[in-house]
Write a protein that holds these residues in place. Structure first.
Motif, short mmCIF file in Angstrom:
data_model
loop_
_atom_site.label_atom_id
_atom_site.label_comp_id
_atom_site.label_asym_id
_atom_site.label_seq_id
_atom_site.Cartn_x
_atom_site.Cartn_y
_atom_site.Cartn_z
N GLU A 34 0.83 -1.20 0.00
CA GLU A 34 0.00 0.00 0.00
C GLU A 34 0.87 1.25 0.00
N ASN A 40 1.51 -0.48 -9.68
CA ASN A 40 1.26 -1.90 -9.45
C ASN A 40 0.91 -2.19 -8.00
N ASN A 41 0.63 -1.16 -7.20
CA ASN A 41 0.31 -1.36 -5.79
C ASN A 41 -1.19 -1.61 -5.61
N SER A 42 -1.54 -2.42 -4.66
CA SER A 42 -2.95 -2.75 -4.47
C SER A 42 -3.75 -1.56 -3.96
N TYR A 43 -3.11 -0.74 -3.14
CA TYR A 43 -3.80 0.43 -2.60
C TYR A 43 -2.94 1.66 -2.84
N SER A 100 -3.52 -4.79 -13.21
CA SER A 100 -4.83 -5.38 -12.88
C SER A 100 -5.02 -5.63 -11.39
N ASN A 101 -3.93 -5.67 -10.61
CA ASN A 101 -4.08 -5.98 -9.19
C ASN A 101 -4.34 -4.75 -8.31
N VAL A 102 -4.44 -3.55 -8.91
CA VAL A 102 -4.75 -2.35 -8.13
C VAL A 102 -6.22 -2.41 -7.72
N VAL A 103 -6.47 -2.18 -6.42
CA VAL A 103 -7.83 -2.25 -5.87
C VAL A 103 -8.40 -0.86 -5.62
N SER A 127 -9.40 -7.09 -14.16
CA SER A 127 -9.08 -6.00 -13.24
C SER A 127 -9.74 -6.22 -11.88
N LYS A 128 -9.02 -5.84 -10.83
CA LYS A 128 -9.55 -5.90 -9.46
C LYS A 128 -9.92 -4.51 -8.93
N ASP A 181 -11.50 -1.50 -7.52
CA ASP A 181 -12.75 -1.35 -6.78
C ASP A 181 -13.13 0.13 -6.66
#
Length: 471
Positions: free
Chosen positions: A2, A20-23, A40-43, A68-69, A71
């Motif tokens: 994050e 490329n970070n999820s948050y 695609s892994n970014v939320v 894509s993830k 949100d």
């Protein structure tokens, strides 16, 4: 991993960066350039309150090899321009979209209807136009829709007012027309209904009392469903309450509001609306409403702001309004109200401007007395009036005498009990006396000399005149 860096002064061009970070929360910084690309892994992707520019297509129209993830997408308060690209089918997991306060134009693309998980949809403060597409009715769990301050037109789609999951409807400052759909009364969870500054006509639905969430008082309700990332991301809304725009985030779940102002609504104010005891702000101003204000208004115990100005309301202001102890902002100006303004702990504290434009209103806080008050004042005996004023006059003289006594003995006491001060004081007086004596003596001597000169000149002129005659 994050990255949480909001509210800083970080700057840079991210146009060529792939995140490329999820948050990712880079909001309220100084980033600029075109939008970066996402893996695609970014939320959660929040870059609100920056200076990003260009079109949105480089971000949303880039198809990734994996599903894509994403949100949450918040790009509000930037400088994006152009149209909303028709590529939203690549982001099926989106639940929160906020593209407000940019320079976007065009219509809402149909592909946004593919976002079946969408819960919060904000496009406010742009230059978007056209009808609201019917494809959006596929968003079955929509809880917040904010399309305010655009140029949308047409009638309010029926599917919106039939979406029972809705907590917030904000469509103010557009060009919507037609009636307010009565199906809106089915939205039992609705907390904010803002349809102000449109071209809506007809009457106010009488069934608004069916919106039970507005009768429940300041409770959080179902807003927690909108904010699954309470610690990481929170929905916000700019609301016009008490005559000013304010942003609500943390306390938004506790706000209840109905704003139908600046339309072409007619008829009377439904009595049923006054049964919404949990309502905090009610604005029906700048319409063509008629009839009287119901006495039932006294039951709105949480009401903080009431604006019924610029209508054609008549009759007296109900005495029950004195029961509105939370009322902090009131505007009843420019109607046809009459009679005495009710007396209560709150009402007399408001400015006279809250009641101006009602020629037949009287009593505090207006300067105009009611006829009964003027009659009583005229019939009151003169002696009674004088007796009423006597205590004030007596206390004036008592205060003046006691003040003189305290001041006199304050000075005399200091001189009497302090020998050094007394000597200094009398020496000062002697000095003043001597100085005055010297000044007066000098002035008298100067005056005497002047008079002597004048007398000598007069005698000399007299002698000359006598000699001339003798000759």
């Amino acid at each position: 991993m994050e990255i949480y860096l909001p509210d800083n002064q970080i700057s840079g061009d991210l146009s060529q960066v792939v995140l490329n970070n999820s948050y990712l929360d880079l909001s309220s910084n100084c980033f600029f350039g075109q939008l970066p690309r996402l893996y695609s892994n970014v939320v959660v992707f929040n870059i609100a309150n920056n200076s990003f520019s260009g079109h949105i297509s480089p971000l949303v129209c880039r198809k990734t090899s994996e599903r894509s993830k994403l949100d949450v997408l918040d790009i509000s308060n930037n400088a994006l321009s152009g149209e909303l690209s028709d590529c939203w089918m690549y982001w099926p997991s989106l639940t929160h979209i906020n593209l407000g306060s940019n320079n976007l134009s065009g219509e809402i693309p149909n592909s946004m209807g593919s976002l079946v998980a969408l819960k919060a949809f904000s496009l406010h403060n742009n230059s978007l136009y056209g009808d609201i597409p019917s494809s959006l009715q596929n968003c079955k769990v929509l809880g917040l829709i904010n399309l305010s301050n655009n140029r949308f037109s047409g009638i309010i789609p029926r599917w919106i007012v039939e979406r029972t999951t809705l907590l917030v409807i904000q469509l103010r400052s557009n060009k919507f027309m037609g009636d307010i759909p009565p199906q809106i009364c089915q939205l039992s969870s609705l907390r904010v209904l803002d349809l102000a500054n449109n071209n809506l006509s007809g009457t106010i639905p009488k069934c608004l009392n069916n919106i039970i969430s507005m009768a429940a008082g300041p409770i959080e309700g179902d807003f927690k469903l909108l904010d699954p990332y309470t610690d990481l991301y929170m929905e916000g809304l700019i609301l016009n309450i008490k005559g000013r725009d304010s942003e609500y985030k943390k306390i938004l779940p506790y706000v209840t509001l109905i704003d139908l102002s600046s339309n072409n609504l007619s008829g009377s104010i439904p009595v049923e609306i006054f049964s919404l005891s949990g309502l905090q702000s009610l604005n029906l101003s700048h319409n063509h409403l008629t009839g009287m204000i119901s006495v039932e208004i006294g039951g709105m115990k949480y009401l903080e702001s009431l604006d019924l100005s610029r209508n054609n309301l008549s009759g007296e202001i109900p005495q029950t309004m004195a029961n509105l102890t939370f009322l902090d902002d009131l505007n009843l100006s420019y109607n046809n109200l009459s009679g005495r303004i009710p007396s209560g702990t709150q009402i007399q504290t408001f400015s006279p401007l809250s009641f101006f434009g009602n020629a037949k209103l009287c009593g505090d806080p207006l300067p105009k007395n009611c006829p009964k008050d003027e009659e009583e004042e005229t019939q009151r005996p003169t002696g009674e009036a004088e007796n009423r004023d006597y205590p004030r006059i007596a206390w004036f003289y008592v205060g003046m005498g006691s003040g003189f006594f305290v001041g006199l003995w304050g000075v005399c006491g200091c001189l009497f009990f302090n020998k050094a001060w007394r000597h200094a004081y009398f020496q000062y007086l002697d000095h003043i006396k001597d100085s005055a004596y010297v000044v007066i003596a000098i002035k008298l001597k100067w005056l005497h000399q002047k008079l002597g000169i004048y007398n000598a000149e007069d005698n000399h002129q007299g002698s000359v005149s006598t000699s001339s005659v003798a000759w």
